[in-house]
Design an enzyme around this catalytic site. Structure first.
Site, PDB file in Angstrom:
ATOM      1  N   CYS A 172     -33.386 -43.062  20.711  1.00 31.06           N
ATOM      2  CA  CYS A 172     -33.447 -44.192  21.642  1.00 31.06           C
ATOM      3  C   CYS A 172     -33.426 -43.645  23.069  1.00 31.06           C
ATOM      4  CB  CYS A 172     -32.301 -45.168  21.403  1.00 31.06           C
ATOM      5  SG  CYS A 172     -30.674 -44.414  21.299  1.00 31.06           S
ATOM      6  N   ASP A 185     -21.726 -33.151   8.568  1.00 28.71           N
ATOM      7  CA  ASP A 185     -22.502 -32.784   9.743  1.00 28.71           C
ATOM      8  C   ASP A 185     -23.963 -32.692   9.313  1.00 28.71           C
ATOM      9  OD1 ASP A 185     -23.755 -31.639  11.892  1.00 28.71           O
ATOM     10  OD2 ASP A 185     -22.293 -30.036  12.169  1.00 28.71           O
ATOM     11  N   ASP A 227     -32.334 -40.574  12.925  1.00 20.45           N
ATOM     12  CA  ASP A 227     -32.198 -41.189  14.247  1.00 20.45           C
ATOM     13  C   ASP A 227     -31.045 -40.464  14.925  1.00 20.45           C
ATOM     14  OD1 ASP A 227     -32.864 -43.051  16.243  1.00 20.45           O
ATOM     15  OD2 ASP A 227     -31.203 -44.336  15.655  1.00 20.45           O
ATOM     16  N   ASP A 279     -23.138 -39.814   7.804  1.00 18.52           N
ATOM     17  CA  ASP A 279     -22.757 -39.793   9.214  1.00 18.52           C
ATOM     18  C   ASP A 279     -21.648 -38.767   9.399  1.00 18.52           C
ATOM     19  OD1 ASP A 279     -23.388 -41.753  11.709  1.00 18.52           O
ATOM     20  OD2 ASP A 279     -21.381 -40.898  11.869  1.00 18.52           O
TER      21      ASP A 279
END
Length: 511
Positions: free
Chosen positions: A374, A303, A321, A271
């Protein structure tokens, strides 16, 4: 102490001027822009054709369809305000579809709604009523679903079969309140949202806390479960697999993959934010999984667009994601839609393409990358997949070949195919500047008028008009047949009472 890394989504939203943010929050302009954007996208983006829709109940409205078009008619005309309030309170007022064609009306099925269910975003319904030109019959179920709270969903962890059976036995006592979904017996969906569980069923809340702490249960949205389920079903993820999670926080997919790869597999959790990575470590510690599993996680704070791994060995599967505008999460986060603008997705498009290309770089020939968001915005979904495929085809001959593969949906799951055409829009900054001092109602812009988007047919047209962050890859390519974008999966919220979600499986073909 490492260098502080920014959140790409926060960076995209932070570019807005502070007065503009105030204006958006006060007027609710984001609701109207959201409706206009998806109402003008092609069939298949968030809704099907008229004869495929479900009738949904929305207070105080009635839709009549005639040959001349669709109009909105308020119920309860001629009643006093007090009478209208009493009628609304009793639940007698509802949205219905009345079709003059009896053959069409026979294909409409009434959707089941919970008694006394209240909208999470009533402003979305207000904006829906405000501008009749945006309303189409096929969009009604989508709008209604997005305005309602997201049901609580749970997943029984699969790392210990004996423990899983005991947990399922305990949950069976709440049948009718908490039911298994049709496509996976380890996933349960409640009849209410997470926020209302204490009030509606405190006994279930106590059980969930107990089972979560001992590692038997995980509270996770259905959309969030799909990447791991899809990779597992196509054979890219299994016991002893090596998995790369490029955007891992908050860690639900990381832990889900860890349960499958087992004590001899490996999961890299990366992350960009050290803060979120620390939170992920905490989530792993609270998961209740044995150390023999959690020790198989390797943490990385980089990154994702420039991810570098110390090993030269490539990976079996990767999940990205990516950071997105998150409009598919508005059923659980009421703060998403008031500030919604197409520029949020437009500004993230390039970052999303780079992350997907980086994931493809690190999987082995024959390995599969699951790209997901999402969001239902095609600029963040199919446009990103198409851009990555075309970029690799334009590289030198040594570039690995990549293809979109189909995810065979499990029985009982409703997944919609990806789209091959979409439209690009922006909301000019000066449009909100004109109304910064106006006192207007929900969903209204300057002078009480509903805010409107600016649509661009081509990249050159957008560039000439000064559209910020415009890139040629945002527009549909001339030929999309050989890209097989229809193999992507769109999760509409009205199909299975979920949030909005998108995923695509890309296989690096072995040569």
């Amino acid at each position: 102490m490492g260098r502080k890394r920014s959140n790409p989504l926060s960076h995209a939203r932070g570019k807005q001027q502070k007065p503009e943010n105030v204006w958006f929050r006060r007027t609710g302009a984001g609701y109207s822009l959201f409706l206009e954007y998806y109402a003008n996208q092609p069939i298949g983006t968030v809704a099907g054709r008229y004869d495929d829709i479900l009738v949904t109940k929305i207070p105080d409205m009635k839709i009549n369809e005639t040959n001349s078009g669709k109009t909105i008619e308020k119920l309860g005309r001629g009643l006093s305000r007090a009478a209208k309030r009493r009628k609304k309170k009793k639940g007698q007022s509802m949205l219905v579809l009345e079709d003059v064609d009896q053959q069409q009306s026979s294909s409409i099925v009434e959707a089941k709604l919970l008694a006394r269910q209240t909208p999470l975003s009533p402003q979305l319904l207000d904006a829906f009523r405000h501008d009749q030109s945006k309303v189409t019959a096929c969009l009604l179920p989508f709008v209604h679903s997005m305005a309602m709270p997201l049901p609580l969903t749970l997943r029984v962890r699969q790392h210990d079969r004996m423990t899983s059976k005991k947990t399922e036995l305990l949950l069976s006592a709440f049948e009718g309140i908490l039911d298994k979904v049709s496509f996976d017996e380890s996933i349960y969906q409640a009849k209410f949202s997470k926020e209302s569980i204490s009030r509606k069923c405190p006994e279930l809340k106590d059980l969930l806390l107990e089972q979560s702490q001992n590692g038997s249960l995980a509270r996770q949205e259905i959309g969030s479960m799909l990447p791991v389920l899809a990779l597992q079903q196509v054979g890219a993820l299994g016991p002893n697999s090596r998995v790369l999670d490029l955007c891992s926080s908050p860690g639900s997919k990381t832990l889900q993959a860890l349960e499958i790869v087992g004590t001899k597999g490996r999961v890299v959790a990366n992350d960009v934010s050290e803060t979120r990575l620390t939170a992920l470590r905490g989530a792993v510690g609270r998961s209740g999984l044995p150390e023999s599993y959690t020790d198989r996680i390797v943490y990385s704070c980089q990154d994702a667009t420039q991810l570098i791994l110390t090993t030269t060995r490539l990976w079996d599967a990767a999940m990205c994601d990516v950071p997105c505008s998150g409009d598919g999460t508005c059923r659980k986060d009421k703060h998403v839609l008031p500030m919604w603008k197409p520029s949020h997705g437009n500004e993230l498009h390039q970052t999303q393409v780079k992350i997907l290309l980086r994931a493809l770089r690190w999987v082995k020939p024959g390995g599969v990358v699951c790209y997901s968001t999402c969001s239902l915005n095609p600029i963040e979904d199919e446009a990103v997949v198409a851009a990555a495929l075309l970029h690799l085809r334009g590289d030198d001959k040594l570039a690995p070949a990549v293809e979109v593969i189909e995810w065979p949906h499990p029985t009982g799951f409703t997944g919609r195919p990806g789209i091959a055409n979409w439209k690009v829009a922006d909301y000019p900054r000066d449009a909100s500047d004109k109304g910064l001092t106006d006192e207007v109602g929900v969903g209204s812009g300057d002078d009480g008028e509903t805010p409107r988007l600016q649509w661009y047919e081509t990249y050159s047209e957008a560039k000439d008009a000064g559209m910020q962050c415009a890139l040629p890859s945002m527009w549909p390519p001339e030929k999309t047949t050989d890209l097989h974008l229809e193999r992507c999966t769109r999760l509409w919220p009205q199909d299975q009472d979920t949030g909005g979600f998108f995923l695509a499986l890309l296989r690096k073909t072995a040569k």
